[in-house]
Design an enzyme around this catalytic site. Structure first.
Site, PDB file in Angstrom:
ATOM      1  N   THR A 130       1.061  -1.295  -0.033  1.00  0.00           N
ATOM      2  CA  THR A 130      -0.103  -0.143   0.007  1.00  0.00           C
ATOM      3  C   THR A 130       0.771   1.329   0.132  1.00  0.00           C
ATOM      4  O   THR A 130       2.074   1.125  -0.298  1.00  0.00           O
ATOM      5  CB  THR A 130      -0.928  -0.038   1.305  1.00  0.00           C
ATOM      6  OG1 THR A 130      -2.052   1.080   1.121  1.00  0.00           O
ATOM      7  CG2 THR A 130      -0.105  -0.061   2.476  1.00  0.00           C
ATOM      8  N   ASN A 131       0.255   2.439   0.267  1.00  0.00           N
ATOM      9  CA  ASN A 131       1.127   3.444   0.193  1.00  0.00           C
ATOM     10  C   ASN A 131       0.529   4.555   1.468  1.00  0.00           C
ATOM     11  O   ASN A 131      -0.292   4.193   2.398  1.00  0.00           O
ATOM     12  CB  ASN A 131       1.173   4.402  -1.019  1.00  0.00           C
ATOM     13  CG  ASN A 131      -0.344   4.727  -1.561  1.00  0.00           C
ATOM     14  OD1 ASN A 131      -0.886   5.424  -0.579  1.00  0.00           O
ATOM     15  ND2 ASN A 131      -0.585   4.147  -2.567  1.00  0.00           N
TER      16      ASN A 131
END
Ligand code: C5P
Length: 217
Positions: free
Chosen positions: A29-30
């Site tokens: 993810t980020n």
């Protein structure tokens, strides 16, 4: 008055990161918090519009009056955007979509024992480009995308504006991630450029919701 000439519009907003599963307990993810997209949704409701918010996994409350659709991966977000886009007048694509996902999603947990050595590698494949893939059916809808760049921002953002057929691109930097305030440049298809420095995301959202179709072509 027709909705596209002003007044109440159908506004579609995407927000947050996507989450790309590696196995049942791990993912890529980020750092996106979803704050910018949620602020846009809130500002659009305040301006009297009908708002659908497609959100990746975030820890934010749904703004009052907003219809929220939760998704996890880029592919789920693509399906949700494709479903809602034909009905909308304006799209704000604020989501930080993961560029890649694991080529395979393991059914069981990825165990150190299975690798049996000090190094392991994960094969990744490209996610679909949501904006790029809907550009052909854009019609007279207003499409506003984002570009988070760490270098050569103006040139890269302009390139994305063209390639993804956006009307405006909002250029920001990594400091915008998960922050309450942000500095942005809003570049238009008509060559326009506007800069907002160190403003709350709520203030930036209000400006974005007030954007009108650039007059070109
Ligand atoms: O990731 P990138 O900087 O190319 O994103 C530019 C714009 O394209 C953003 O508005 C983002 O939400 C959108 N995007 C997308 N699908 C992707 C990657 C980005 O729609 N797979």
């Amino acid at each position: 008055m027709s909705p596209r000439e002003g007044g109440r519009k159908k506004v579609l907003v995407t927000a947050g990161p996507t989450r790309e599963r590696i196995d049942p307990v791990r993912y890529l993810t980020n750092d996106s918090s979803g704050k910018m997209g949620f602020a846009i949704a809130e500002a659009a409701v305040a301006a009297g519009h009908e708002v659908t918010l497609i959100s990746g996994p975030v820890e934010l409350e749904t703004p009052k009056g907003v219809k929220r659709v939760n998704v996890e991966s880029a592919r789920e977000m693509l399906a949700a955007v494709r479903g809602a886009f034909p009905e909308c007048d304006t799209l704000f694509m604020a989501a930080a979509v993961c560029d890649f996902r694991p080529a395979r999603r393991l059914r069981g947990k990825w165990r150190k024992k299975d690798v049996g050595q000090e190094r392991a590698s994960l094969e990744l494949i490209s996610n679909p480009d949501i904006l790029g893939s809907i550009a052909r059916r854009k019609g007279d809808r207003l499409v506003v995308g984002f570009a988070l760049e760490t270098a050569d921002g103006l040139r890269r953002a302009r390139e994305k504006l063209e390639r993804k057929r956006m009307d405006y691109v909002v250029l920001n930097g990594p400091s915008a991630l998960n922050a309450a305030k942000t500095s942005v440049k809003i570049l238009g298809r008509d060559g326009s450029q506007r800069e907002l420095v160190n403003r709350t995301k709520r203030a930036v959202a209000k400006t974005l919701v007030g954007l009108r179709a650039p007059s070109v072509d």
